[in-house]
Design a protein around this motif. Structure first.
Motif, PDB file in Angstrom:
ATOM      1  N   UNK A  38      60.606  37.104  35.621  1.00 13.04           N
ATOM      2  CA  UNK A  38      59.875  37.552  36.695  1.00 13.04           C
ATOM      3  C   UNK A  38      59.308  38.731  36.485  1.00 13.04           C
ATOM      4  N   UNK A  39      59.935  39.718  36.071  1.00 15.47           N
ATOM      5  CA  UNK A  39      59.150  40.951  35.772  1.00 15.47           C
ATOM      6  C   UNK A  39      58.061  40.789  34.682  1.00 15.47           C
ATOM      7  N   UNK A  40      58.420  40.189  33.771  1.00 15.61           N
ATOM      8  CA  UNK A  40      57.183  40.071  32.632  1.00 15.61           C
ATOM      9  C   UNK A  40      56.150  39.332  33.386  1.00 15.61           C
ATOM     10  N   UNK A  41      56.178  38.426  34.149  1.00 15.89           N
ATOM     11  CA  UNK A  41      55.219  37.558  34.721  1.00 15.89           C
ATOM     12  C   UNK A  41      54.426  38.655  35.682  1.00 15.89           C
ATOM     13  N   UNK A  42      55.165  39.195  36.314  1.00 20.58           N
ATOM     14  CA  UNK A  42      54.391  40.186  37.277  1.00 20.58           C
ATOM     15  C   UNK A  42      53.777  41.472  36.688  1.00 20.58           C
ATOM     16  N   UNK A  43      54.156  41.684  35.519  1.00 16.42           N
ATOM     17  CA  UNK A  43      53.586  42.684  34.423  1.00 16.42           C
ATOM     18  C   UNK A  43      52.342  42.080  34.157  1.00 16.42           C
ATOM     19  N   UNK A  44      52.327  40.898  33.662  1.00 19.09           N
ATOM     20  CA  UNK A  44      51.103  40.155  32.963  1.00 19.09           C
ATOM     21  C   UNK A  44      50.247  39.932  33.889  1.00 19.09           C
ATOM     22  N   UNK A  45      50.439  39.345  35.478  1.00 18.16           N
ATOM     23  CA  UNK A  45      49.628  39.366  36.378  1.00 18.16           C
ATOM     24  C   UNK A  45      48.842  40.390  36.827  1.00 18.16           C
ATOM     25  N   UNK A  46      49.663  41.309  37.181  1.00 14.34           N
ATOM     26  CA  UNK A  46      49.016  42.589  37.774  1.00 14.34           C
ATOM     27  C   UNK A  46      48.718  43.704  36.700  1.00 14.34           C
ATOM     28  N   UNK A  47      47.538  44.241  36.686  1.00 14.26           N
ATOM     29  CA  UNK A  47      47.333  45.492  35.530  1.00 14.26           C
ATOM     30  C   UNK A  47      48.000  46.661  35.841  1.00 14.26           C
ATOM     31  N   UNK A  48      48.061  47.408  34.914  1.00 10.28           N
ATOM     32  CA  UNK A  48      49.300  48.774  35.181  1.00 10.28           C
ATOM     33  C   UNK A  48      48.529  49.417  36.253  1.00 10.28           C
ATOM     34  N   UNK A  49      49.242  50.285  36.889  1.00 12.03           N
ATOM     35  CA  UNK A  49      48.877  51.293  37.824  1.00 12.03           C
ATOM     36  C   UNK A  49      48.369  50.446  39.444  1.00 12.03           C
ATOM     37  N   UNK A  50      48.152  49.249  39.138  1.00 10.44           N
ATOM     38  CA  UNK A  50      47.554  48.291  40.419  1.00 10.44           C
ATOM     39  C   UNK A  50      48.648  47.586  41.066  1.00 10.44           C
ATOM     40  N   UNK A  51      49.848  48.235  41.576  1.00  3.91           N
ATOM     41  CA  UNK A  51      50.962  47.301  42.074  1.00  3.91           C
ATOM     42  C   UNK A  51      50.565  46.465  43.384  1.00  3.91           C
ATOM     43  N   UNK A  52      49.741  47.179  44.039  1.00  3.30           N
ATOM     44  CA  UNK A  52      49.225  46.457  45.339  1.00  3.30           C
ATOM     45  C   UNK A  52      48.094  45.866  45.148  1.00  3.30           C
ATOM     46  N   UNK A  53      47.728  44.572  45.388  1.00  2.00           N
ATOM     47  CA  UNK A  53      46.381  44.144  45.409  1.00  2.00           C
ATOM     48  C   UNK A  53      45.384  44.709  46.633  1.00  2.00           C
ATOM     49  N   UNK A  54      44.180  44.949  45.950  1.00  2.00           N
ATOM     50  CA  UNK A  54      43.176  45.647  46.774  1.00  2.00           C
ATOM     51  C   UNK A  54      43.423  47.124  47.190  1.00  2.00           C
ATOM     52  N   UNK A  55      44.346  47.815  46.521  1.00  2.00           N
ATOM     53  CA  UNK A  55      44.576  49.359  46.729  1.00  2.00           C
ATOM     54  C   UNK A  55      44.483  49.641  44.952  1.00  2.00           C
ATOM     55  N   UNK A  56      43.562  50.824  44.815  1.00  2.00           N
ATOM     56  CA  UNK A  56      43.581  51.277  43.666  1.00  2.00           C
ATOM     57  C   UNK A  56      44.396  52.607  43.487  1.00  2.00           C
ATOM     58  N   UNK A  57      45.094  52.718  42.305  1.00  2.00           N
ATOM     59  CA  UNK A  57      45.883  53.832  42.178  1.00  2.00           C
ATOM     60  C   UNK A  57      45.308  55.000  41.951  1.00  2.00           C
TER      61      UNK A  57
END
Length: 137
Positions: A38-57
Motif C-alpha cells: 500500500x505504501x509503494x502504491x501510494x508513492x507511485x500514484x502521488x508525486x513526491x511532495x504532493x501528498x494531497x491532491x489539488x494542493x501544491x507543496x
C-alpha cells in the motif's frame, strides 16, 4: 525393541501435529506485505511532495510539469505515419496532415516552424512527416 518402537511412534506424533505459531506468523507476514504494498502504491500514484491532491507543496517550483522542462527547446518534435497502398486517398491524406499540423500547433508551434514532408512510393504507399523545427529557421 519396544523402546525403539515407542520412539518412532513419538516422533511420528510430533511430525503430524501442526507447529504452534505458524498460522500467526503467516498472518503477520501477509499484513506486513500488504502495508508495504500500500505504501509503494501510494508513492507511485502521488508525486513526491504532493501528498494531497489539488494542493501544491511549498517547496515545489511553479510550472514543473510544463513541456519546456520536459523537452529542451532545441529538440525537434515529429509526428509521422506510413500508409500502405489502398489505405488512403488524397482527401484522407490531407486530413491526416491537417490533424498532425493542428496537434503541433497545440504544442506551441507557429505555422512558420511547422515542416511537412509527404513521400509517395511507386507501389502507392505514402509516408507523412509533420515536424516542429524548434531550432529556428
Amino acid at each position: 525393541m519396544a523402546r525403539r518402537t515407542a520412539r518412532i511412534r513419538n516422533n511420528t506424533a510430533q511430525a503430524t501435529r501442526p507447529k504452534r505459531g505458524r498460522a500467526a506468523w503467516l498472518i503477520l507476514t501477509a499484513l506486513v506485505a500488504g502495508v508495504a504494498g500500500g505504501i509503494f502504491a501510494r508513492r507511485a500514484a502521488v508525486p513526491a511532495g504532493n501528498s494531497q491532491p489539488g494542493k501544491r507543496a511549498a517547496t515545489e517550483p511553479v510550472g514543473t510539469n510544463t513541456p519546456d522542462v520536459l523537452l529542451p527547446r532545441t529538440e525537434p518534435v515529429e509526428i509521422s505515419t506510413r500508409m500502405r497502398p489502398g489505405e488512403w486517398t488524397e482527401e484522407s491524406l490531407q486530413a491526416h496532415i491537417e490533424d498532425y499540423r493542428r496537434q503541433i500547433r497545440n504544442m506551441g508551434a507557429t505555422d512558420a516552424e511547422i515542416v511537412t514532408n509527404v513521400e509517395r512510393t511507386e507501389e502507392g504507399a505514402a509516408r507523412v512527416v509533420v515536424s516542429w523545427n524548434r531550432t529556428g529557421l
